[in-house]
Motif scaffolding. Structure first.
Motif, PDB file in Angstrom:
ATOM      1  N   ASP A 190       0.824  -1.153   0.033  1.00  0.00           N
ATOM      2  CA  ASP A 190       0.204   0.142  -0.041  1.00  0.00           C
ATOM      3  C   ASP A 190       0.715   1.313  -0.244  1.00  0.00           C
ATOM      4  OD1 ASP A 190       0.927  -0.385   2.712  1.00  0.00           O
ATOM      5  OD2 ASP A 190      -0.816  -0.444   3.490  1.00  0.00           O
ATOM      6  N   ASP A 211       2.799   2.602   2.016  1.00  0.00           N
ATOM      7  CA  ASP A 211       2.948   3.326   3.343  1.00  0.00           C
ATOM      8  C   ASP A 211       4.193   3.438   4.025  1.00  0.00           C
ATOM      9  OD1 ASP A 211       2.534   0.999   4.358  1.00  0.00           O
ATOM     10  OD2 ASP A 211       1.044   1.363   5.744  1.00  0.00           O
ATOM     11  N   SER A 263      -3.831  -3.795  -3.932  1.00  0.00           N
ATOM     12  CA  SER A 263      -4.774  -4.622  -4.907  1.00  0.00           C
ATOM     13  C   SER A 263      -3.682  -4.990  -6.085  1.00  0.00           C
ATOM     14  CB  SER A 263      -5.931  -3.938  -5.386  1.00  0.00           C
ATOM     15  OG  SER A 263      -5.638  -2.997  -6.140  1.00  0.00           O
ATOM     16  N   THR A 300      -0.918  -1.913  -7.911  1.00  0.00           N
ATOM     17  CA  THR A 300      -1.643  -0.638  -7.867  1.00  0.00           C
ATOM     18  C   THR A 300      -1.147   0.492  -6.717  1.00  0.00           C
ATOM     19  OG1 THR A 300      -3.494  -1.284  -6.699  1.00  0.00           O
ATOM     20  CG2 THR A 300      -3.682  -1.756  -8.808  1.00  0.00           C
ATOM     21  N   ASP A 304      -2.414   0.072  -3.721  1.00  0.00           N
ATOM     22  CA  ASP A 304      -3.387   0.316  -2.907  1.00  0.00           C
ATOM     23  C   ASP A 304      -3.778  -1.055  -2.145  1.00  0.00           C
ATOM     24  OD1 ASP A 304      -4.562  -0.567  -4.972  1.00  0.00           O
ATOM     25  OD2 ASP A 304      -6.273   0.994  -5.240  1.00  0.00           O
ATOM     26  N   LYS A 309      -1.771  -6.835   6.226  1.00  0.00           N
ATOM     27  CA  LYS A 309      -1.345  -5.556   6.029  1.00  0.00           C
ATOM     28  C   LYS A 309      -0.529  -5.178   7.389  1.00  0.00           C
ATOM     29  CE  LYS A 309      -3.324  -0.944   6.053  1.00  0.00           C
ATOM     30  NZ  LYS A 309      -2.395  -0.498   5.330  1.00  0.00           N
TER      31      LYS A 309
END
Length: 729
Positions: A256, A258, A335, A331, A333, A283
């Protein structure tokens, strides 16, 4: 019958001053080698172009001098004419005797052309395993090692994945001088893939280990081992990683974007964890805890193996899943998008039997191309596989343990020796004995046992052969019958070896284990199969592949792990990039001829930071681990770039991009594995060969959050540190 001829120099090329020799050995039949004498005017490396044909289902060609093999079991994978090119080394000038041998089928060698290549730089290696403290047992492996700088001291450490009889081992690298095994095993039994990454951002690398599901009976969550200054604690339940399946491949990746590492667990089919998906994703919440997240589509792909790389240069991790192959673009995010249909043409979309994938930049254009090693997995090799070596009179057989009756006839004038009886356990405990002769005299052999059987001991052939087991009967005049009976699916596979044999006539068609590797060039919107134009050898049965610039010329080379014969070792393939094609050689010396295991998987990396690429190789089924030092003289210049954390936001080096500018061009490398099956390496000491270049304009490192650092006019032939070394702050 041996044939001796003297073939001199037929032509010297005026165009390139290469010395060219042409020989025509003719037909080489199984069990009847041909030898020829050849006048070598100058020692060194030669390009050997081979034109040969066979009418057999498949064959293998070996070419040797008196003291060494020049070409080790070059496949002719099917009937027809084959053109092959390989690099060979002659140690001295003068008259050399060449020996040509065939296995599996007769070969007509129509022509061999030898061309002297004085500028060819083929790496050779030296086994330093024992000298440096890499003492290992012969074991089953599972999908390669993990190489990473676990304690952040600028030297790579080794995680060795042994499947069952030996635990997973960690070896600490003591500044490129020695290796020391960690004081306790990381994990015992049924271990598959491993990965190293700093999930808690404390500066040292944590480890995740996948564990199998006990043949589908006992699903296990992955084992996350938190590293606290070299002390490893299993924290899976504590941090929320608590759902298990039939674990195979594990990967750290920032799904993701982050800044912290999330966790992918790629599992074998057969057990549905809670939620019903085959694969599991966690995650990283950034506080030492993980939560499970579903990824629709991706979580149900029926594969076990994975490479993380970046195919579209957006610095977001993409997935190559196999086998069959599928391509998933990240992507950012949490996914992925399945782009297989867009990226692969119809001939490649269902490509199967892929054992490993390595990322490689063929043209130094910054694109990620892919080498797909292909071969028969162990379950499929254990299906009517038969090798007969007439030079030693031995038959080796592997077959399925499913319900079947299989038989063959053999010729043996005297006593035969039965050995290597192996039964791949499948929850069946009632044994699989030998039954000798009409009387069905019963023997039970363990894997280490052997039994000499005379014609008298095995006289006659029983009418009733209904019990599970091996049946042997001598029926007169040197003729024997052999049969193996399985009344139900009792083993995953069975094996046996028989020595003292002069001929074999199976009642089945032995499996042709040749499969074609594939080289895919990244052309932006689509991958193109360029295997033929880049001289990828034909056939073979390969279990792994790794990539590195072994001769420091700035071009990425390949090392391909060959399964070979069932109980006869063969040298792996080294493919050297010459700018427009690959030169094959088996004369690289990264082989132990006494290890009867098979080429499995490894990693290419600079273990001692001396500027050349070394190899950690695993041999399997069973075999040992080997550390091979690149001891080639006259290599080109280099630079090693140690990528630390980003200086501002402390992003770890996973998936960072390194750009080295020199001579008007830019070489791009990525922090990733140098090839992958079930395990993931973190190769953040990035090696770039420079050839004759003696000055670099700049080194630019960009982390996955877009943060970049540039070093201008750095020194060459040294280690350059870019970013922040958190562990040593």
């Amino acid at each position: 019958m041996m044939i001796s001829l003297i073939i001199g120099v037929l032509e010297v090329s005026a165009q390139n001053n290469d010395q060219e020799l042409v020989v025509k050995p003719g037909v080489v039949s199984v069990g009847n080698p041909v030898d020829m004498e050849l006048q070598i005017r100058e020692a060194g490396w030669y390009q050997m172009d081979i034109s040969a044909s066979t009418i057999s289902r498949y064959a293998q060609l070996t070419i040797s001098t008196t003291h060494r093999k020049l070409v080790d079991n070059l496949p002719l994978p099917q009937p027809g004419l084959f053109e092959s090119s390989t690099a060979v080394y002659f140690q001295k000038e003068g008259i050399q005797k060449l020996y040509f041998e065939s296995r599996d089928g007769d070969i007509n060698i129509e022509e061999i052309v030898l061309i002297l290549k004085p500028n060819l730089r083929i790496p050779t290696f030296r086994d330093i395993s024992v000298d440096k403290g890499l003492i290992t047992e012969s074991t089953w492996k599972y999908g390669g090692p993990t190489i990473a700088d676990i304690n952040n001291d600028s030297y790579y450490d080794f995680i060795l994945n042994n499947h069952d009889k030996v635990p997973t081992q960690l070896f600490w690298n003591k500044e490129g001088q020695a290796l020391r095994e960690h004081n306790s095993p990381l994990r015992r039994w049924d271990v598959h893939g491993t990965a190293a990454g700093d999930y808690d951002q404390d500066g040292d690398l944590d480890i995740v280990i996948s564990q199998g599901g006990g043949n589908g009976t006992n699903p296990q969550p992955p084992h996350v081992l938190r590293n606290d200054d070299g002390v490893f604690s299993r924290v899976s339940d504590e941090i929320g990683v608590d759902v298990g399946s039939r674990g195979r491949s594990v990967r750290w990746s920032d799904l993701d974007l982050d800044g912290d590492l999330d966790l992918l667990i790629i599992n074998a089919a057969g057990i549905d964890p809670s939620g019903g998906a085959q694969h599991i994703f966690y995650k990283n919440l950034g506080n030492g805890q993980f939560e499970r997240v579903e990824i629709p589509g991706l979580e149900d792909v029926n594969v076990e193996r994975c490479l993380i790389t970046d195919i579209n240069n957006d610095q977001i991790d993409d997935l190559i899943l196999f086998s069959p192959v599928s391509i998933w673009e990240g992507t950012g995010d949490f996914s992925f998008k399945d782009v297989t249909a867009q990226r692969l043409n119809d001939d490649l979309k269902d490509l199967d039997e892929i054992t490993a994938v390595a990322p490689i930049d063929l043209e130094n254009d910054g694109d990620t191309d892919l080498y797909l090693s292909r071969g028969k997995p162990y379950y499929f090799i254990a299906n009517k596989s038969l090798d007969f070596d007439p030079s030693i009179g031995r038959i080796d057989v592997r077959d399925e343990g499913n319900k079947a009756i299989t038989s063959m006839e053999i010729d043996a004038e005297d006593t035969i020796t039965i050995s290597n009886v192996f039964l791949w356990y499948r929850l069946y405990d009632n044994g699989f004995p030998l039954h000798l002769g009409e009387a069905k005299r019963r023997y039970v052999l363990d894997e280490e046992d052997s039994l000499k059987v005379s014609p008298v001991m095995a006289r006659g052939w029983p009418d009733d052969r209904s019990d599970n087991g091996w049946y042997f009967g001598h029926v007169g005049e040197g003729k024997w019958k052999v049969e193996w009976v399985r009344n139900s699916p009792i083993y995953w596979g069975i094996r046996i070896s028989i020595e003292g044999v002069s001929a074999v006539r199976p009642d089945f068609e032995p499996q042709n284990r040749n499969v074609q590797d594939v080289l895919l060039r990244n052309d932006g919107e689509q991958f193109t199969d360029v295997s033929k134009s880049w001289n990828i050898p034909q056939g073979g049965n390969h279990q792994g592949v790794t990539v590195g610039d072994f001769n420091n010329d700035g071009l990425m080379d390949l090392y391909v792990y060959r399964f070979g014969y069932l109980r006869s070792p063969v040298a792996d393939w080294l493919l050297i990039h010459d700018g427009s094609r690959f030169s094959l050689t088996t004369a690289h010396t990264a082989t132990d001829p006494f290890d009867l295991g098979h080429g499995d998987m490894g990693q290419a990396f600079d273990w001692d930071n001396d500027g050349d690429i070394d190899l950690l190789n695993g041999r399997d089924n069973p075999g040992k681990w080997y550390l091979y030092d690149n001891n080639t003289q006259g290599l080109g210049n280099y630079v090693n770039i140690r990528v630390g954390n980003s200086p501002k936001t402390q992003i770890d080096p996973q998936s960072a991009i390194v750009q080295v500018k020199h001579s008007g061009r830019t070489v791009v490398r990525r922090v990733e594995s140098s090839g992958a099956i079930h395990s993931q390496s973190l190769l953040n000491i990035v090696h770039v060969g420079l050839g004759r270049v003696d000055q670099i304009n700049s080194i630019r490192v960009c982390w996955r959050n877009g943060e970049c650092v540039t070093e201008v006019y750095p020194k060459i032939n040294t280690l350059i540190e870019v970013g922040r070394n958190v562990g040593n702050d």
